[in-house]
Scaffold this active site. Structure first.
Site, PDB file in Angstrom:
ATOM      1  N   TYR A  82     -14.819  -1.272   8.110  1.00 29.01           N
ATOM      2  CA  TYR A  82     -13.413  -0.907   8.353  1.00 29.01           C
ATOM      3  C   TYR A  82     -13.007  -1.256   9.787  1.00 29.01           C
ATOM      4  O   TYR A  82     -11.996  -1.916  10.020  1.00 29.01           O
ATOM      5  CB  TYR A  82     -13.252   0.591   8.094  1.00 29.01           C
ATOM      6  CG  TYR A  82     -11.880   1.164   8.368  1.00 29.01           C
ATOM      7  CD1 TYR A  82     -10.759   0.757   7.635  1.00 29.01           C
ATOM      8  CD2 TYR A  82     -11.699   2.146   9.340  1.00 29.01           C
ATOM      9  CE1 TYR A  82      -9.519   1.316   7.871  1.00 29.01           C
ATOM     10  CE2 TYR A  82     -10.461   2.715   9.572  1.00 29.01           C
ATOM     11  CZ  TYR A  82      -9.371   2.296   8.837  1.00 29.01           C
ATOM     12  OH  TYR A  82      -8.131   2.855   9.067  1.00 29.01           O
ATOM     13  N   GLY A 100       0.839  -1.219   0.000  1.00 26.43           N
ATOM     14  CA  GLY A 100       0.000   0.000   0.000  1.00 26.43           C
ATOM     15  C   GLY A 100       0.859   1.249   0.000  1.00 26.43           C
ATOM     16  O   GLY A 100       0.469   2.299   0.521  1.00 26.43           O
ATOM     17  N   GLY A 120      -0.123   5.039  -0.998  1.00 27.76           N
ATOM     18  CA  GLY A 120      -1.172   5.738  -0.269  1.00 27.76           C
ATOM     19  C   GLY A 120      -0.656   6.911   0.555  1.00 27.76           C
ATOM     20  O   GLY A 120       0.504   7.312   0.453  1.00 27.76           O
ATOM     21  N   ARG A 128      -1.663  -0.217  -7.210  1.00 30.30           N
ATOM     22  CA  ARG A 128      -1.526   0.843  -8.235  1.00 30.30           C
ATOM     23  C   ARG A 128      -0.158   1.508  -8.003  1.00 30.30           C
ATOM     24  O   ARG A 128      -0.049   2.523  -7.325  1.00 30.30           O
ATOM     25  CB  ARG A 128      -2.675   1.858  -8.167  1.00 30.30           C
ATOM     26  CG  ARG A 128      -3.027   2.276  -6.759  1.00 30.30           C
ATOM     27  CD  ARG A 128      -3.945   3.472  -6.647  1.00 30.30           C
ATOM     28  NE  ARG A 128      -3.924   3.912  -5.249  1.00 30.30           N
ATOM     29  CZ  ARG A 128      -3.660   5.138  -4.823  1.00 30.30           C
ATOM     30  NH1 ARG A 128      -3.409   6.097  -5.656  1.00 30.30           N
ATOM     31  NH2 ARG A 128      -3.642   5.432  -3.544  1.00 30.30           N
ATOM     32  N   ASP A 149       2.400  -1.699  -4.404  1.00 33.10           N
ATOM     33  CA  ASP A 149       0.991  -1.285  -4.324  1.00 33.10           C
ATOM     34  C   ASP A 149       0.254  -1.938  -5.481  1.00 33.10           C
ATOM     35  O   ASP A 149       0.863  -2.329  -6.482  1.00 33.10           O
ATOM     36  CB  ASP A 149       0.864   0.252  -4.431  1.00 33.10           C
ATOM     37  CG  ASP A 149      -0.435   0.783  -3.821  1.00 33.10           C
ATOM     38  OD1 ASP A 149      -0.376   1.386  -2.741  1.00 33.10           O
ATOM     39  OD2 ASP A 149      -1.511   0.578  -4.430  1.00 33.10           O
TER      40      ASP A 149
HETATM   41  P1  NAD Z   1      -4.532   4.921   1.720  1.00 35.18           P
HETATM   42  O1  NAD Z   1      -5.922   4.581   1.340  1.00 35.18           O
HETATM   43  O2  NAD Z   1      -4.045   6.296   1.456  1.00 35.18           O
HETATM   44  O3  NAD Z   1      -3.527   3.893   1.057  1.00 35.18           O
HETATM   45  C1  NAD Z   1      -3.773   2.522   1.003  1.00 35.18           C
HETATM   46  C2  NAD Z   1      -3.082   1.964  -0.222  1.00 35.18           C
HETATM   47  O4  NAD Z   1      -3.429   0.578  -0.301  1.00 35.18           O
HETATM   48  C3  NAD Z   1      -3.502   2.633  -1.527  1.00 35.18           C
HETATM   49  O5  NAD Z   1      -2.377   3.164  -2.199  1.00 35.18           O
HETATM   50  C4  NAD Z   1      -4.147   1.498  -2.317  1.00 35.18           C
HETATM   51  O6  NAD Z   1      -3.853   1.555  -3.705  1.00 35.18           O
HETATM   52  C5  NAD Z   1      -3.512   0.284  -1.678  1.00 35.18           C
HETATM   53  N1  NAD Z   1      -4.296  -0.933  -1.875  1.00 35.18           N
HETATM   54  C6  NAD Z   1      -5.631  -1.071  -1.877  1.00 35.18           C
HETATM   55  N2  NAD Z   1      -5.950  -2.351  -2.155  1.00 35.18           N
HETATM   56  C7  NAD Z   1      -4.793  -3.017  -2.310  1.00 35.18           C
HETATM   57  C8  NAD Z   1      -4.469  -4.365  -2.608  1.00 35.18           C
HETATM   58  N3  NAD Z   1      -5.430  -5.292  -2.822  1.00 35.18           N
HETATM   59  N4  NAD Z   1      -3.165  -4.711  -2.672  1.00 35.18           N
HETATM   60  C9  NAD Z   1      -2.192  -3.784  -2.488  1.00 35.18           C
HETATM   61  N5  NAD Z   1      -2.435  -2.493  -2.226  1.00 35.18           N
HETATM   62  C10 NAD Z   1      -3.733  -2.124  -2.137  1.00 35.18           C
HETATM   63  O7  NAD Z   1      -4.387   4.543   3.272  1.00 35.18           O
HETATM   64  P2  NAD Z   1      -3.344   5.128   4.332  1.00 35.18           P
HETATM   65  O8  NAD Z   1      -3.964   6.308   4.952  1.00 35.18           O
HETATM   66  O9  NAD Z   1      -1.997   5.236   3.740  1.00 35.18           O
HETATM   67  O10 NAD Z   1      -3.416   3.960   5.414  1.00 35.18           O
HETATM   68  C11 NAD Z   1      -2.418   2.979   5.578  1.00 35.18           C
HETATM   69  C12 NAD Z   1      -2.747   2.164   6.815  1.00 35.18           C
HETATM   70  O11 NAD Z   1      -2.851   3.027   7.951  1.00 35.18           O
HETATM   71  C13 NAD Z   1      -4.104   1.430   6.743  1.00 35.18           C
HETATM   72  O12 NAD Z   1      -3.994   0.202   7.383  1.00 35.18           O
HETATM   73  C14 NAD Z   1      -5.030   2.331   7.517  1.00 35.18           C
HETATM   74  O13 NAD Z   1      -6.085   1.601   8.083  1.00 35.18           O
HETATM   75  C15 NAD Z   1      -4.100   2.871   8.576  1.00 35.18           C
HETATM   76  N6  NAD Z   1      -4.574   4.141   9.139  1.00 35.18           N
HETATM   77  C16 NAD Z   1      -4.544   5.291   8.403  1.00 35.18           C
HETATM   78  C17 NAD Z   1      -5.018   6.460   8.969  1.00 35.18           C
HETATM   79  C18 NAD Z   1      -5.021   7.768   8.232  1.00 35.18           C
HETATM   80  O14 NAD Z   1      -5.583   8.761   8.744  1.00 35.18           O
HETATM   81  N7  NAD Z   1      -4.411   7.855   7.046  1.00 35.18           N
HETATM   82  C19 NAD Z   1      -5.525   6.448  10.280  1.00 35.18           C
HETATM   83  C20 NAD Z   1      -5.587   5.254  10.970  1.00 35.18           C
HETATM   84  C21 NAD Z   1      -5.084   4.101  10.393  1.00 35.18           C
HETATM   85  C1  AKB Z   2     -10.331   7.034   8.471  1.00 31.82           C
HETATM   86  O1  AKB Z   2     -10.916   8.102   8.730  1.00 31.82           O
HETATM   87  O2  AKB Z   2     -10.857   6.041   7.978  1.00 31.82           O
HETATM   88  C2  AKB Z   2      -8.879   6.954   8.856  1.00 31.82           C
HETATM   89  C3  AKB Z   2      -8.758   6.358  10.208  1.00 31.82           C
HETATM   90  C4  AKB Z   2      -8.880   7.206  11.393  1.00 31.82           C
HETATM   91  O3  AKB Z   2      -8.595   5.164  10.334  1.00 31.82           O
HETATM   92  N1  AKB Z   2      -8.285   8.237   8.764  1.00 31.82           N
END
Ligand code: NAD
Ligand code: AKB
Length: 309
Positions: free
Chosen positions: A140, A10, A13, A38, A36
């Site tokens: 989620y 991922g 992302g 993508r 990723d």
């Molecule tokens: P994001 O959605 O920005 O990125 C996720 C990435 O996963 C994307 O680039 C997507 O293309 C990729 N993806 C989706 N399906 C896939 C697959 N089948 N195989 C490979 N890649 C795939 O998410 P993020 O914000 O970077 O989050 C990363 C992690 O952190 C996640 O586990 C999320 O739950 C956790 N998280 C994020 C936040 C936040 O605010 N960003 C908060 C809490 C937890």
């Molecule tokens: C979301 O809003 O889904 C994320 C998270 C807090 O896990 N930013």
């Protein structure tokens, strides 16, 4: 062995696009393999990898002699409610594949970020500890709670070094957020800097915990490098920097842009926000691996504006 070859899933992302350069600076760029579904075509190290394809995960780990995984591939809360089946597939089947392949390949460390999404409406609202009622009402949240529990299971059953932390909403400027409920915070800052007004999809009083990306990256590295003997928890450390409402962010932005205005038109994401806590207790992270956030609302806003300008 750990950190000789690090697979980031991922990686295109919101977090991955910043974690990859961060880990590359820390460990050396040849040690980091971003992946990723993508892939980012501007980085020649990037490989295309769909984590729901176990054979492909197996092949990548073998080919690149991976010993450490930062597993970021996921579908976030709002997108997960739009497509629960996909969220289940990526967040559960994808994680299961990663854990299975990690065990059979004796991977030294698997980092799996979790989220405040594991909490639900029955969870207390303020200063929420790790061990509390976790009954999420989003797909989620359900998948993230299962991911935490699977991490404990793979650790106790197979000795897998699975670690993770429950991130709050993350604020950053390099890559857009991936379809979550806390995305409003980034969108609001971006619109203010562009000199536009903003229509917020949450109510003005929806208080949620937040963190600036540099603190999120630092916390991932601190937990990854923590001495195992100090860890009493594994995949569910609460971490937080500050808690804000949309209105508080609007007022902070008005310090820079006095004519900035926000209208509040809650949509389906309001119910998700209402089910999450307003503040967290991160004392276990502080005590067990030295969690130490540096940014508050003021310094986050100032730094975001400076970079977005
Ligand atoms: P994001 O959605 O920005 O990125 C996720 C990435 O996963 C994307 O680039 C997507 O293309 C990729 N993806 C989706 N399906 C896939 C697959 N089948 N195989 C490979 N890649 C795939 O998410 P993020 O914000 O970077 O989050 C990363 C992690 O952190 C996640 O586990 C999320 O739950 C956790 N998280 C994020 C936040 C936040 O605010 N960003 C908060 C809490 C937890
Ligand atoms: C979301 O809003 O889904 C994320 C998270 C807090 O896990 N930013």
């Amino acid at each position: 062995m750990t950190f000789e070859k690090i697979l980031v899933t991922g990686a295109a992302g919101q977090i991955g696009s910043e974690l990859v350069p961060f880990l590359s600076d820390h460990f050396g760029s040849s040690r980091v393999i971003p992946s990723d579904v993508r892939p980012n075509t501007n980085d020649p190290r990037f490989i295309s990898l769909d984590v729901t394809d176990k054979g492909a995960v197996e092949k990548a780990i073998d080919k690149y002699r991976i010993d450490t995984i930062f597993h970021l591939a996921a579908i976030l809360s709002a997108n997960g409610e739009k497509n629960p089946e996909l969220a289940f597939k990526v967040n559960v089947v994808g994680l299961y594949n990663i854990f299975e392949v990690a065990v059979s390949n004796k991977i030294g460390l698997v980092m799996t970020p979790s989220s405040i999404g594991v909490f639900g409406p029955d969870t207390p609202k303020e200063n929420v500890p790790i061990e509390t009622i976790t009954r999420p009402v989003t797909m989620y949240g359900v998948t993230k709670l299962l991911a935490e529990t699977l991490g404990y299971y793979y650790h106790s059953r197979f000795g897998l070094n699975a670690r993770g932390l429950r991130f709050p909403g993350l604020i950053s400027y390099k890559n857009p957020p991936g379809g979550g409920t806390t995305d409003y915070s980034i969108e609001m800052i971006v619109e203010a800097v562009k000199g536009r007004s903003y229509k917020c999809f949450l109510r003005e009083d929806s208080k949620l915990p937040m963190m600036y990306m540099p603190d999120a990256l630092d916390s991932l590295l601190r937990l990854a490098e923590a001495d195992d003997s100090r860890l009493k928890h594994r995949t569910d450390f609460n971490v937080t920097s500050f808690s804000i409402t949309p209105k508080e962010l609007e007022m902070e932005l008005r310090e820079y842009y006095p004519s900035f205005r926000v209208t509040y038109q809650p949509d389906f994401r309001q119910a998700i926000a209402d089910s999450w806590p307003a503040s967290l207790d991160s004392s276990a992270a502080i005590n067990e691996w030295g969690f130490h956030p540096r940014y508050d609302l003021k310094s986050t806003t100032a730094d975001m504006i400076a970079h977005l300008k």
